[in-house]
Structure formats: C-alpha cells, structure tokens
Design a protein around this motif. Structure first.
Motif, PDB file in Angstrom:
ATOM      1  N   GLU A  32       1.386  -8.884  11.436  1.00  0.00           N
ATOM      2  CA  GLU A  32       1.435  -8.676  12.883  1.00  0.00           C
ATOM      3  C   GLU A  32       2.493  -9.558  13.528  1.00  0.00           C
ATOM      4  O   GLU A  32       3.176  -9.130  14.465  1.00  0.00           O
ATOM      5  N   LYS A  33       2.660 -10.776  13.027  1.00  0.00           N
ATOM      6  CA  LYS A  33       3.697 -11.663  13.559  1.00  0.00           C
ATOM      7  C   LYS A  33       5.085 -11.086  13.310  1.00  0.00           C
ATOM      8  O   LYS A  33       5.950 -11.147  14.184  1.00  0.00           O
ATOM      9  N   LYS A  34       5.292 -10.523  12.126  1.00  0.00           N
ATOM     10  CA  LYS A  34       6.581  -9.889  11.831  1.00  0.00           C
ATOM     11  C   LYS A  34       6.841  -8.754  12.815  1.00  0.00           C
ATOM     12  O   LYS A  34       7.929  -8.641  13.381  1.00  0.00           O
ATOM     13  N   ILE A  35       5.838  -7.932  13.022  1.00  0.00           N
ATOM     14  CA  ILE A  35       5.976  -6.787  13.918  1.00  0.00           C
ATOM     15  C   ILE A  35       6.176  -7.259  15.359  1.00  0.00           C
ATOM     16  O   ILE A  35       7.001  -6.711  16.096  1.00  0.00           O
ATOM     17  N   PHE A  36       5.474  -8.290  15.755  1.00  0.00           N
ATOM     18  CA  PHE A  36       5.632  -8.877  17.084  1.00  0.00           C
ATOM     19  C   PHE A  36       7.092  -9.241  17.338  1.00  0.00           C
ATOM     20  O   PHE A  36       7.655  -8.902  18.381  1.00  0.00           O
ATOM     21  N   TYR A  37       7.715  -9.929  16.380  1.00  0.00           N
ATOM     22  CA  TYR A  37       9.107 -10.345  16.570  1.00  0.00           C
ATOM     23  C   TYR A  37      10.055  -9.152  16.638  1.00  0.00           C
ATOM     24  O   TYR A  37      11.000  -9.162  17.418  1.00  0.00           O
ATOM     25  N   PHE A  38       9.785  -8.120  15.850  1.00  0.00           N
ATOM     26  CA  PHE A  38      10.597  -6.907  15.948  1.00  0.00           C
ATOM     27  C   PHE A  38      10.430  -6.262  17.329  1.00  0.00           C
ATOM     28  O   PHE A  38      11.400  -5.804  17.933  1.00  0.00           O
ATOM     29  N   SER A  55       4.441   2.550   6.863  1.00  0.00           N
ATOM     30  CA  SER A  55       4.256   3.774   7.634  1.00  0.00           C
ATOM     31  C   SER A  55       4.369   3.540   9.136  1.00  0.00           C
ATOM     32  O   SER A  55       3.943   2.505   9.665  1.00  0.00           O
ATOM     33  N   TYR A  56       4.918   4.525   9.807  1.00  0.00           N
ATOM     34  CA  TYR A  56       4.990   4.542  11.271  1.00  0.00           C
ATOM     35  C   TYR A  56       3.584   4.376  11.866  1.00  0.00           C
ATOM     36  O   TYR A  56       3.395   3.642  12.838  1.00  0.00           O
ATOM     37  N   HIS A  57       2.609   5.037  11.275  1.00  0.00           N
ATOM     38  CA  HIS A  57       1.230   4.969  11.774  1.00  0.00           C
ATOM     39  C   HIS A  57       0.634   3.578  11.580  1.00  0.00           C
ATOM     40  O   HIS A  57      -0.157   3.117  12.406  1.00  0.00           O
ATOM     41  N   THR A  58       1.030   2.900  10.510  1.00  0.00           N
ATOM     42  CA  THR A  58       0.583   1.524  10.286  1.00  0.00           C
ATOM     43  C   THR A  58       1.145   0.619  11.381  1.00  0.00           C
ATOM     44  O   THR A  58       0.436  -0.248  11.901  1.00  0.00           O
ATOM     45  N   ILE A  59       2.400   0.849  11.760  1.00  0.00           N
ATOM     46  CA  ILE A  59       3.012   0.075  12.840  1.00  0.00           C
ATOM     47  C   ILE A  59       2.235   0.303  14.140  1.00  0.00           C
ATOM     48  O   ILE A  59       1.951  -0.650  14.876  1.00  0.00           O
ATOM     49  N   LYS A  60       1.880   1.550  14.410  1.00  0.00           N
ATOM     50  CA  LYS A  60       1.123   1.846  15.632  1.00  0.00           C
ATOM     51  C   LYS A  60      -0.209   1.094  15.654  1.00  0.00           C
ATOM     52  O   LYS A  60      -0.607   0.554  16.686  1.00  0.00           O
ATOM     53  N   THR A  61      -0.871   1.032  14.506  1.00  0.00           N
ATOM     54  CA  THR A  61      -2.149   0.316  14.420  1.00  0.00           C
ATOM     55  C   THR A  61      -1.943  -1.177  14.636  1.00  0.00           C
ATOM     56  O   THR A  61      -2.676  -1.817  15.403  1.00  0.00           O
ATOM     57  N   HIS A  62      -0.936  -1.745  13.965  1.00  0.00           N
ATOM     58  CA  HIS A  62      -0.653  -3.177  14.134  1.00  0.00           C
ATOM     59  C   HIS A  62      -0.282  -3.480  15.586  1.00  0.00           C
ATOM     60  O   HIS A  62      -0.713  -4.486  16.142  1.00  0.00           O
ATOM     61  N   LYS A  68      -3.949  -6.177  21.774  1.00  0.00           N
ATOM     62  CA  LYS A  68      -5.329  -6.582  22.034  1.00  0.00           C
ATOM     63  C   LYS A  68      -5.507  -8.089  21.843  1.00  0.00           C
ATOM     64  O   LYS A  68      -6.071  -8.770  22.702  1.00  0.00           O
ATOM     65  N   LYS A  69      -5.014  -8.617  20.723  1.00  0.00           N
ATOM     66  CA  LYS A  69      -5.180 -10.047  20.436  1.00  0.00           C
ATOM     67  C   LYS A  69      -4.443 -10.928  21.441  1.00  0.00           C
ATOM     68  O   LYS A  69      -4.921 -12.009  21.792  1.00  0.00           O
ATOM     69  N   LEU A  70      -3.277 -10.482  21.883  1.00  0.00           N
ATOM     70  CA  LEU A  70      -2.493 -11.272  22.832  1.00  0.00           C
ATOM     71  C   LEU A  70      -2.851 -10.958  24.284  1.00  0.00           C
ATOM     72  O   LEU A  70      -2.297 -11.543  25.202  1.00  0.00           O
ATOM     73  N   GLN A  71      -3.786 -10.035  24.467  1.00  0.00           N
ATOM     74  CA  GLN A  71      -4.238  -9.626  25.793  1.00  0.00           C
ATOM     75  C   GLN A  71      -3.057  -9.157  26.656  1.00  0.00           C
ATOM     76  O   GLN A  71      -2.912  -9.540  27.816  1.00  0.00           O
TER      77      GLN A  71
END
Length: 90
Positions: A32-38, A55-62, A68-71
């Motif tokens: 999730e941190k990797k995706i956050f920075y992207f 997967s694109y769908h995995t990115i959507k889930t993350h 949610k976690k970062l509100q």
C-alpha cells in the motif's frame, strides 16, 4: 506573552497533525505504501499496475484501503500526506 501562547499553540497543533499523519501512514502495508507513492506522484491505476506487475483490480482494492486507512476522500487529501512527509524528509 499572548504572542508566545499563540505560537506554542500553533506549534502544538502542527506537531499533533504530523504525528497523526505518521500514525496513519504506519497503518499501510508495504504494498500500500508503494501504491500511495505512485498515486501522489500522479500515476493512474493502470500505470501503477504495470509498474508493480499486479492486476488493475488489485490496485483498485489497495487504493480503496489506502483511502480508508488514511481517512482521505480524494487525491488532494493524499497529497497533503505526501507534502508533510516530503517536508519532514528534507
């Protein structure tokens, strides 16, 4: 004297906000941190999926979990997290 009280209150509020941000960031998984920075660098879901070979769908889930976690409710909110982290690291 009032100036010092106001200054202290302002510093306290900023410090409290920074601590809250870091506590929220620590809730994110490594992926999730990797995706956050992207995300905060302006990449879309498809670009992130291609870069991380998932997967694109995995990115959507993350992405949903990150928000949610970062509100956060939008990318502008995420960018605020990123700007605080950048400020602290420099």
């Amino acid at each position: 004297m009032q100036i010092y009280i106001n200054l202290y209150a302002g510093i306290f509020n900023i410090t409290k906000k920074i601590n809250t941000y870091f506590n929220h960031i620590n809730l994110l998984t490594k992926q999730e941190k990797k995706i956050f920075y992207f995300l905060v660098k302006g990449n879309n879901n498809k670009e992130i999926a291609e870069n991380l070979f998932i997967s694109y769908h995995t990115i959507k889930t993350h992405r949903k979990n990150i928000f949610k976690k970062l509100q956060c409710s939008n990318l502008r909110d995420l960018a605020e997290y990123e700007s605080i982290i950048e400020y602290i690291n420099h």
